[in-house]
Design an enzyme around this catalytic site. Sequence first.
Site, PDB file in Angstrom:
ATOM      1  N   ARG A  50     -50.880 -72.012  28.550  1.00 43.57           N
ATOM      2  CA  ARG A  50     -51.201 -72.747  29.800  1.00 43.57           C
ATOM      3  C   ARG A  50     -51.746 -71.801  30.848  1.00 43.57           C
ATOM      4  NH1 ARG A  50     -45.707 -74.607  31.410  1.00 43.57           N
ATOM      5  NH2 ARG A  50     -46.693 -75.208  33.337  1.00 43.57           N
ATOM      6  N   HIS A 107     -32.904 -71.836  37.954  1.00 42.61           N
ATOM      7  CA  HIS A 107     -34.304 -71.579  37.612  1.00 42.61           C
ATOM      8  C   HIS A 107     -35.172 -71.993  38.797  1.00 42.61           C
ATOM      9  CE1 HIS A 107     -36.883 -70.467  34.181  1.00 42.61           C
ATOM     10  NE2 HIS A 107     -37.811 -71.191  34.794  1.00 42.61           N
TER      11      HIS A 107
HETATM   12  N1  URA Z   1     -41.359 -71.921  35.394  1.00 40.32           N
HETATM   13  C1  URA Z   1     -41.297 -72.194  34.069  1.00 40.32           C
HETATM   14  O1  URA Z   1     -40.399 -71.740  33.366  1.00 40.32           O
HETATM   15  N2  URA Z   1     -42.233 -72.976  33.547  1.00 40.32           N
HETATM   16  C2  URA Z   1     -43.233 -73.511  34.272  1.00 40.32           C
HETATM   17  O2  URA Z   1     -44.048 -74.232  33.722  1.00 40.32           O
HETATM   18  C3  URA Z   1     -43.302 -73.220  35.641  1.00 40.32           C
HETATM   19  C4  URA Z   1     -42.348 -72.409  36.193  1.00 40.32           C
END
Ligand code: URA
Length: 434
Positions: free
Chosen positions: A168, A82
Amino acid sequence: MNILDIIAKKREGKELNDKEIQYFVEGYTQGKIPDYQAAALIMSIYIKGMTKQETTNLSLAMSESGDILDLSKFGKNVVDKHSTGGVGDKVSIILLPIIASLGIPVAKMSGRGLGHTGGTVDKLESIPRYNTNVDIQEFIQNVENIGISMIGQTMNLAPADKKIYALRDAIACVECIPLIASSIMSKKIASGANKLVLDVTVGHGAFMKTKEDAQKLANEMIDIGRLANIETVCVLTNMNEPLGYAVGNTIEVIEAIKALKGDVPEDLKEVVLELGSYMIKLAGNGDNIQENKEKMIENIQNGKAYNKFLEMVKNQNGDITYIEDTAKFEKAKYIVPIYSEKEGYIHEINAEAVGKLACSIGAGRVKKEDVIDKAVGIELVKKVACHVKKGEVLAYIHINKEELVEESRRKLLDIIKIKEEKVEQEKIILGIIG
Ligand code: URA
Protein backbone atom coordinates in the site's frame (compact mmCIF):
# COMPACT_ATOMS: atom_id res chain seq x y z
CA MET A 1 -11.47 -19.67 -7.80
CA ASN A 2 -8.99 -17.39 -9.47
CA ILE A 3 -7.50 -14.02 -8.66
CA LEU A 4 -8.46 -12.41 -11.98
CA ASP A 5 -12.17 -12.93 -11.26
CA ILE A 6 -11.70 -11.51 -7.75
CA ILE A 7 -9.93 -8.40 -9.07
CA ALA A 8 -12.62 -7.91 -11.74
CA LYS A 9 -15.42 -8.33 -9.19
CA LYS A 10 -13.99 -5.65 -6.92
CA ARG A 11 -13.14 -3.43 -9.89
CA GLU A 12 -16.88 -3.48 -10.69
CA GLY A 13 -17.64 -2.45 -7.11
CA LYS A 14 -19.19 -5.78 -6.04
CA GLU A 15 -18.93 -7.33 -2.57
CA LEU A 16 -16.31 -10.08 -2.12
CA ASN A 17 -17.31 -13.09 -0.02
CA ASP A 18 -15.21 -14.52 2.80
CA LYS A 19 -13.81 -17.35 0.63
CA GLU A 20 -12.59 -14.89 -2.00
CA ILE A 21 -10.96 -12.67 0.62
CA GLN A 22 -9.31 -15.67 2.24
CA TYR A 23 -8.09 -16.92 -1.16
CA PHE A 24 -6.41 -13.57 -1.83
CA VAL A 25 -4.88 -13.22 1.65
CA GLU A 26 -3.50 -16.77 1.71
CA GLY A 27 -2.28 -16.65 -1.88
CA TYR A 28 -0.51 -13.32 -1.46
CA THR A 29 1.07 -14.25 1.87
CA GLN A 30 2.41 -17.49 0.42
CA GLY A 31 3.80 -15.74 -2.66
CA LYS A 32 1.40 -17.49 -5.06
CA ILE A 33 -0.24 -14.21 -6.05
CA PRO A 34 2.32 -11.73 -7.41
CA ASP A 35 2.65 -8.10 -6.30
CA TYR A 36 1.10 -6.74 -9.51
CA GLN A 37 -2.16 -8.64 -9.04
CA ALA A 38 -2.29 -7.82 -5.33
CA ALA A 39 -1.68 -4.17 -6.26
CA ALA A 40 -4.60 -4.26 -8.72
CA LEU A 41 -6.93 -5.66 -6.07
CA ILE A 42 -5.77 -3.26 -3.35
CA MET A 43 -6.21 -0.31 -5.73
CA SER A 44 -9.74 -1.53 -6.58
CA ILE A 45 -10.54 -1.76 -2.86
CA TYR A 46 -9.13 1.74 -2.39
CA ILE A 47 -11.38 3.12 -5.16
CA LYS A 48 -14.56 1.05 -4.65
CA GLY A 49 -14.38 0.56 -0.86
CA MET A 50 -15.52 -2.40 1.20
CA THR A 51 -18.65 -3.21 3.16
CA LYS A 52 -18.35 -3.71 6.93
CA GLN A 53 -18.66 -7.46 6.38
CA GLU A 54 -15.79 -7.44 3.87
CA THR A 55 -13.59 -5.34 6.19
CA THR A 56 -14.25 -7.74 9.05
CA ASN A 57 -13.50 -10.77 6.85
CA LEU A 58 -10.29 -9.14 5.62
CA SER A 59 -9.18 -8.41 9.21
CA LEU A 60 -9.87 -11.98 10.32
CA ALA A 61 -8.18 -13.52 7.27
CA MET A 62 -5.07 -11.35 7.79
CA SER A 63 -4.93 -12.11 11.52
CA GLU A 64 -5.07 -15.84 10.71
CA SER A 65 -2.26 -15.60 8.14
CA GLY A 66 0.31 -16.39 10.85
CA ASP A 67 0.51 -17.23 14.55
CA ILE A 68 -1.90 -15.87 17.13
CA LEU A 69 -0.34 -15.06 20.48
CA ASP A 70 -1.86 -16.23 23.71
CA LEU A 71 -1.19 -13.63 26.40
CA SER A 72 -3.74 -14.99 28.87
CA LYS A 73 -0.94 -15.84 31.33
CA PHE A 74 -0.63 -12.07 31.94
CA GLY A 75 -4.12 -11.86 33.43
CA LYS A 76 -7.69 -11.63 32.31
CA ASN A 77 -7.30 -8.09 30.97
CA VAL A 78 -4.36 -7.64 28.63
CA VAL A 79 -4.25 -4.17 27.14
CA ASP A 80 -2.58 -2.95 23.94
CA LYS A 81 -2.32 0.39 22.12
CA HIS A 82 -2.00 1.45 18.49
CA SER A 83 -2.10 4.68 16.49
CA THR A 84 -3.55 5.25 13.05
CA GLY A 85 -0.40 7.24 12.27
CA GLY A 86 0.97 10.70 12.66
CA VAL A 87 3.91 13.08 12.35
CA GLY A 88 6.13 13.50 15.39
CA ASP A 89 4.20 10.68 17.05
CA LYS A 90 6.56 9.27 19.66
CA VAL A 91 3.67 8.50 22.02
CA SER A 92 4.30 4.74 22.38
CA ILE A 93 7.93 5.27 23.42
CA ILE A 94 6.78 7.48 26.30
CA LEU A 95 3.44 5.96 27.18
CA LEU A 96 4.27 2.25 27.30
CA PRO A 97 7.14 2.43 29.82
CA ILE A 98 4.84 4.54 32.03
CA ILE A 99 2.12 1.89 31.79
CA ALA A 100 4.61 -0.93 32.49
CA SER A 101 5.98 1.01 35.47
CA LEU A 102 2.47 0.85 36.95
CA GLY A 103 2.64 -2.97 36.88
CA ILE A 104 0.49 -3.41 33.75
CA PRO A 105 2.12 -5.84 31.29
CA VAL A 106 3.01 -4.36 27.89
CA ALA A 107 3.60 -6.62 24.86
CA LYS A 108 3.77 -4.19 21.95
CA MET A 109 4.35 -4.92 18.30
CA SER A 110 4.88 -1.70 16.34
CA GLY A 111 5.15 -0.77 12.68
CA ARG A 112 7.58 1.07 10.44
CA GLY A 113 6.97 4.42 8.78
CA LEU A 114 4.05 4.51 6.36
CA GLY A 115 3.51 7.28 3.80
CA HIS A 116 4.51 10.58 5.36
CA THR A 117 4.09 9.22 8.92
CA GLY A 118 6.84 7.84 11.12
CA GLY A 119 6.99 4.38 12.70
CA THR A 120 7.89 3.44 16.27
CA VAL A 121 10.16 0.59 15.15
CA ASP A 122 12.27 2.90 12.95
CA LYS A 123 12.58 5.26 15.90
CA LEU A 124 13.56 2.57 18.41
CA GLU A 125 16.18 1.30 15.97
CA SER A 126 18.01 4.60 16.26
CA ILE A 127 19.10 3.39 19.72
CA PRO A 128 22.38 1.58 18.97
CA ARG A 129 22.00 -2.23 19.13
CA TYR A 130 18.33 -2.12 20.27
CA ASN A 131 16.86 -5.35 18.92
CA THR A 132 13.36 -5.02 17.47
CA ASN A 133 13.66 -8.39 15.74
CA VAL A 134 12.69 -10.76 18.53
CA ASP A 135 11.01 -14.17 18.26
CA ILE A 136 7.73 -14.96 19.99
CA GLN A 137 9.23 -16.87 22.91
CA GLU A 138 11.74 -14.16 23.73
CA PHE A 139 9.04 -11.50 23.35
CA ILE A 140 6.81 -13.25 25.89
CA GLN A 141 9.80 -13.98 28.14
CA ASN A 142 10.72 -10.27 28.11
CA VAL A 143 7.22 -9.35 29.26
CA GLU A 144 7.37 -12.00 31.98
CA ASN A 145 10.80 -10.87 33.17
CA ILE A 146 10.46 -7.09 33.17
CA GLY A 147 6.83 -6.36 32.27
CA ILE A 148 7.47 -4.81 28.85
CA SER A 149 8.72 -5.55 25.36
CA MET A 150 8.48 -3.36 22.27
CA ILE A 151 9.34 -5.07 19.01
CA GLY A 152 8.75 -4.86 15.25
CA GLN A 153 6.41 -6.89 13.09
CA THR A 154 9.23 -9.28 12.38
CA MET A 155 7.84 -12.54 13.61
CA ASN A 156 5.05 -14.55 12.10
CA LEU A 157 2.23 -12.34 13.39
CA ALA A 158 -0.20 -11.14 10.71
CA PRO A 159 2.39 -11.62 7.93
CA ALA A 160 -0.33 -10.77 5.38
CA ASP A 161 -0.57 -7.29 6.88
CA LYS A 162 3.20 -6.87 6.74
CA LYS A 163 3.16 -7.54 2.96
CA ILE A 164 -0.01 -5.57 2.19
CA TYR A 165 1.15 -2.63 4.38
CA ALA A 166 4.42 -2.32 2.43
CA LEU A 167 2.58 -2.70 -0.87
CA ARG A 168 0.00 0.00 0.00
CA ASP A 169 2.84 2.33 0.88
CA ALA A 170 4.43 1.76 -2.54
CA ILE A 171 1.22 2.23 -4.61
CA ALA A 172 -0.37 5.25 -2.87
CA CYS A 173 -3.15 3.22 -1.22
CA VAL A 174 -2.68 4.15 2.42
CA GLU A 175 -5.57 6.52 3.22
CA CYS A 176 -8.43 4.06 3.03
CA ILE A 177 -10.77 3.19 5.92
CA PRO A 178 -11.22 -0.58 5.26
CA LEU A 179 -7.50 -1.04 4.59
CA ILE A 180 -6.42 0.88 7.71
CA ALA A 181 -9.04 -0.77 9.92
CA SER A 182 -8.13 -4.29 8.75
CA SER A 183 -4.39 -3.59 8.95
CA ILE A 184 -4.59 -2.43 12.55
CA MET A 185 -7.18 -4.89 13.80
CA SER A 186 -5.52 -7.94 12.18
CA LYS A 187 -2.29 -7.15 14.02
CA LYS A 188 -4.11 -6.54 17.27
CA ILE A 189 -6.11 -9.78 17.03
CA ALA A 190 -2.89 -11.70 16.32
CA SER A 191 -1.06 -9.94 19.17
CA GLY A 192 -3.30 -11.55 21.76
CA ALA A 193 -4.57 -8.58 23.81
CA ASN A 194 -8.26 -8.46 24.73
CA LYS A 195 -8.40 -4.72 25.52
CA LEU A 196 -7.28 -2.02 23.13
CA VAL A 197 -6.85 1.75 23.13
CA LEU A 198 -6.56 3.30 19.68
CA ASP A 199 -5.17 6.74 18.95
CA VAL A 200 -7.23 7.79 15.92
CA THR A 201 -5.50 10.84 14.52
CA VAL A 202 -7.36 13.58 12.64
CA GLY A 203 -6.09 16.43 10.48
CA HIS A 204 -3.43 17.42 7.95
CA GLY A 205 -0.83 14.92 9.17
CA ALA A 206 -3.27 12.04 9.67
CA PHE A 207 -4.68 9.63 7.11
CA MET A 208 -8.15 10.80 8.19
CA LYS A 209 -8.41 14.48 7.32
CA THR A 210 -11.84 15.09 8.88
CA LYS A 211 -13.40 14.21 12.22
CA GLU A 212 -16.29 12.48 10.40
CA ASP A 213 -13.91 10.09 8.60
CA ALA A 214 -12.00 9.48 11.83
CA GLN A 215 -15.26 8.60 13.60
CA LYS A 216 -16.14 6.21 10.79
CA LEU A 217 -12.73 4.52 11.04
CA ALA A 218 -13.03 4.35 14.84
CA ASN A 219 -16.47 2.74 14.64
CA GLU A 220 -15.29 0.14 12.10
CA MET A 221 -12.39 -0.84 14.37
CA ILE A 222 -14.61 -0.98 17.46
CA ASP A 223 -17.05 -3.27 15.60
CA ILE A 224 -14.25 -5.58 14.41
CA GLY A 225 -12.89 -5.60 17.98
CA ARG A 226 -16.31 -6.57 19.32
CA LEU A 227 -16.49 -9.57 16.97
CA ALA A 228 -12.98 -10.63 17.98
CA ASN A 229 -13.65 -10.15 21.72
CA ILE A 230 -11.37 -7.14 21.99
CA GLU A 231 -12.89 -4.29 23.97
CA THR A 232 -11.77 -1.18 22.11
CA VAL A 233 -11.71 2.51 23.04
CA CYS A 234 -10.76 5.12 20.43
CA VAL A 235 -9.29 8.50 21.39
CA LEU A 236 -9.56 11.03 18.55
CA THR A 237 -6.50 13.30 18.59
CA ASN A 238 -5.53 16.40 16.64
CA MET A 239 -2.79 15.87 14.06
CA ASN A 240 -2.96 19.20 12.21
CA GLU A 241 0.54 20.19 13.33
CA PRO A 242 3.28 17.72 14.34
CA LEU A 243 3.00 16.29 17.84
CA GLY A 244 5.69 17.73 20.10
CA TYR A 245 8.68 19.45 18.52
CA ALA A 246 10.77 16.73 16.87
CA VAL A 247 10.04 14.93 13.59
CA GLY A 248 12.64 12.32 12.69
CA ASN A 249 14.02 9.21 14.33
CA THR A 250 16.93 9.91 16.69
CA ILE A 251 15.58 13.38 17.50
CA GLU A 252 12.18 11.91 18.41
CA VAL A 253 13.80 9.33 20.66
CA ILE A 254 15.69 12.14 22.40
CA GLU A 255 12.41 14.06 22.84
CA ALA A 256 10.81 10.90 24.27
CA ILE A 257 13.67 10.39 26.75
CA LYS A 258 13.31 14.00 27.93
CA ALA A 259 9.55 13.46 28.27
CA LEU A 260 10.12 10.38 30.42
CA LYS A 261 12.27 12.57 32.64
CA GLY A 262 9.45 15.11 32.98
CA ASP A 263 10.26 17.62 30.25
CA VAL A 264 7.30 17.01 27.95
CA PRO A 265 5.62 19.36 25.46
CA GLU A 266 2.01 20.12 26.40
CA ASP A 267 0.30 18.57 23.33
CA LEU A 268 2.31 15.36 23.64
CA LYS A 269 1.57 15.18 27.36
CA GLU A 270 -2.19 15.48 26.76
CA VAL A 271 -2.18 12.63 24.24
CA VAL A 272 0.02 10.38 26.41
CA LEU A 273 -2.10 10.95 29.52
CA GLU A 274 -5.44 10.53 27.76
CA LEU A 275 -4.50 7.27 26.03
CA GLY A 276 -2.76 5.96 29.14
CA SER A 277 -5.64 6.70 31.46
CA TYR A 278 -7.91 4.54 29.25
CA MET A 279 -5.28 1.79 29.10
CA ILE A 280 -5.20 1.74 32.92
CA LYS A 281 -8.99 1.66 33.02
CA LEU A 282 -9.28 -1.20 30.52
CA ALA A 283 -6.57 -3.12 32.37
CA GLY A 284 -8.87 -3.00 35.39
CA ASN A 285 -6.49 -0.84 37.45
CA GLY A 286 -8.72 2.21 38.01
CA ASP A 287 -11.98 3.60 36.66
CA ASN A 288 -11.28 7.24 37.43
CA ILE A 289 -9.64 8.85 34.38
CA GLN A 290 -8.30 11.86 36.32
CA GLU A 291 -6.78 9.66 39.03
CA ASN A 292 -5.21 7.45 36.37
CA LYS A 293 -3.54 10.51 34.84
CA GLU A 294 -2.19 11.45 38.27
CA LYS A 295 -0.72 7.96 38.74
CA MET A 296 1.07 8.35 35.41
CA ILE A 297 2.43 11.77 36.31
CA GLU A 298 3.65 10.41 39.66
CA ASN A 299 5.63 7.65 37.90
CA ILE A 300 7.24 10.20 35.61
CA GLN A 301 8.16 12.40 38.58
CA ASN A 302 9.53 9.60 40.75
CA GLY A 303 11.68 8.23 37.89
CA LYS A 304 9.93 4.84 37.69
CA ALA A 305 8.77 5.34 34.08
CA TYR A 306 12.25 6.41 32.90
CA ASN A 307 13.85 3.47 34.75
CA LYS A 308 11.40 1.08 33.10
CA PHE A 309 12.40 2.44 29.70
CA LEU A 310 16.10 1.96 30.55
CA GLU A 311 15.37 -1.58 31.68
CA MET A 312 13.53 -2.35 28.42
CA VAL A 313 16.32 -0.94 26.25
CA LYS A 314 18.93 -2.92 28.20
CA ASN A 315 16.85 -6.10 28.04
CA GLN A 316 16.64 -5.79 24.25
CA ASN A 317 20.37 -5.33 23.93
CA GLY A 318 20.25 -1.56 23.38
CA ASP A 319 23.18 0.57 24.52
CA ILE A 320 21.79 2.44 27.51
CA THR A 321 24.74 4.82 27.67
CA TYR A 322 23.00 6.67 24.81
CA ILE A 323 19.84 6.98 26.87
CA GLU A 324 21.80 8.19 29.90
CA ASP A 325 23.71 10.70 27.80
CA THR A 326 21.74 11.68 24.69
CA ALA A 327 24.63 13.85 23.48
CA LYS A 328 26.23 10.56 22.37
CA PHE A 329 23.68 10.04 19.57
CA GLU A 330 25.14 10.67 16.13
CA LYS A 331 24.08 14.06 14.83
CA ALA A 332 23.36 15.19 11.30
CA LYS A 333 26.22 16.98 9.54
CA TYR A 334 24.26 20.23 9.24
CA ILE A 335 21.84 21.64 11.80
CA VAL A 336 20.34 24.55 9.89
CA PRO A 337 18.40 27.27 11.73
CA ILE A 338 15.29 28.61 9.99
CA TYR A 339 14.84 32.30 10.78
CA SER A 340 11.48 34.02 10.64
CA GLU A 341 11.22 36.59 7.86
CA LYS A 342 8.46 38.50 9.63
CA GLU A 343 6.83 39.24 12.97
CA GLY A 344 3.45 37.74 13.85
CA TYR A 345 1.66 34.63 15.09
CA ILE A 346 2.10 31.14 13.71
CA HIS A 347 -1.22 30.06 12.17
CA GLU A 348 -0.31 26.75 10.63
CA ILE A 349 2.47 24.13 10.51
CA ASN A 350 0.97 21.51 8.20
CA ALA A 351 2.02 18.16 9.67
CA GLU A 352 1.72 16.29 6.38
CA ALA A 353 3.99 18.82 4.66
CA VAL A 354 6.51 18.53 7.53
CA GLY A 355 6.33 14.71 7.34
CA LYS A 356 6.93 14.76 3.58
CA LEU A 357 9.82 17.19 3.95
CA ALA A 358 11.36 14.98 6.66
CA CYS A 359 10.98 11.93 4.36
CA SER A 360 12.56 13.80 1.45
CA ILE A 361 15.73 14.47 3.44
CA GLY A 362 15.97 10.81 4.51
CA ALA A 363 13.97 10.47 7.75
CA GLY A 364 11.41 8.18 6.04
CA ARG A 365 11.16 5.97 3.00
CA VAL A 366 10.15 7.42 -0.35
CA LYS A 367 10.58 3.94 -1.94
CA LYS A 368 9.99 0.60 -0.15
CA GLU A 369 13.68 -0.33 -0.21
CA ASP A 370 15.03 3.06 0.99
CA VAL A 371 17.29 3.02 4.04
CA ILE A 372 16.38 5.58 6.68
CA ASP A 373 18.89 8.18 7.82
CA LYS A 374 18.34 8.10 11.58
CA ALA A 375 19.99 11.41 12.38
CA VAL A 376 17.98 13.70 10.09
CA GLY A 377 14.67 15.44 10.65
CA ILE A 378 12.89 18.65 11.52
CA GLU A 379 13.07 20.17 14.98
CA LEU A 380 10.43 22.84 15.57
CA VAL A 381 11.26 25.60 18.02
CA LYS A 382 7.89 27.36 17.77
CA LYS A 383 4.42 25.86 17.44
CA VAL A 384 1.03 27.12 16.27
CA ALA A 385 -0.24 30.18 18.21
CA CYS A 386 3.30 31.27 19.22
CA HIS A 387 4.28 34.89 18.67
CA VAL A 388 7.53 35.30 16.74
CA LYS A 389 9.76 38.23 15.91
CA LYS A 390 11.53 38.80 12.62
CA GLY A 391 14.90 37.01 12.76
CA GLU A 392 13.83 34.58 15.51
CA VAL A 393 14.59 30.87 15.02
CA LEU A 394 11.42 28.96 14.06
CA ALA A 395 12.97 25.52 13.58
CA TYR A 396 16.13 23.59 12.77
CA ILE A 397 16.60 21.20 9.89
CA HIS A 398 18.91 18.29 10.78
CA ILE A 399 20.27 17.24 7.41
CA ASN A 400 23.18 15.32 5.90
CA LYS A 401 22.83 16.21 2.22
CA GLU A 402 24.30 19.65 1.61
CA GLU A 403 22.64 19.88 -1.83
CA LEU A 404 19.18 19.75 -0.18
CA VAL A 405 19.81 22.42 2.46
CA GLU A 406 18.62 25.51 0.60
CA GLU A 407 15.55 23.88 -0.97
CA SER A 408 14.51 22.38 2.40
CA ARG A 409 15.03 25.69 4.17
CA ARG A 410 12.72 27.43 1.66
CA LYS A 411 10.11 24.68 1.93
CA LEU A 412 10.02 24.76 5.72
CA LEU A 413 9.75 28.54 5.74
CA ASP A 414 6.72 28.18 3.42
CA ILE A 415 5.14 25.51 5.62
CA ILE A 416 5.28 27.67 8.77
CA LYS A 417 2.49 30.19 8.08
CA ILE A 418 2.79 33.47 10.00
CA LYS A 419 0.08 36.16 10.11
CA GLU A 420 -0.41 39.38 12.07
CA GLU A 421 -3.62 38.31 13.83
CA LYS A 422 -3.51 36.31 17.04
CA VAL A 423 -4.68 32.72 16.87
CA GLU A 424 -5.80 30.25 19.56
CA GLN A 425 -4.17 26.86 20.11
CA GLU A 426 -6.36 24.03 18.80
CA LYS A 427 -7.88 21.37 21.03
CA ILE A 428 -5.75 18.21 21.16
CA ILE A 429 -8.24 15.62 22.37
CA LEU A 430 -11.18 15.68 19.95
CA GLY A 431 -13.34 12.92 21.35
CA ILE A 432 -13.60 9.46 22.90
CA ILE A 433 -15.54 6.66 21.21
CA GLY A 434 -16.19 3.27 22.72
N1 URA B 1 -1.16 1.83 11.14
C1 URA B 1 -1.26 0.55 10.71
O1 URA B 1 -0.84 -0.38 11.38
N2 URA B 1 -1.85 0.33 9.54
C2 URA B 1 -2.34 1.32 8.77
O2 URA B 1 -2.88 1.03 7.71
C3 URA B 1 -2.23 2.64 9.21
C4 URA B 1 -1.62 2.89 10.41
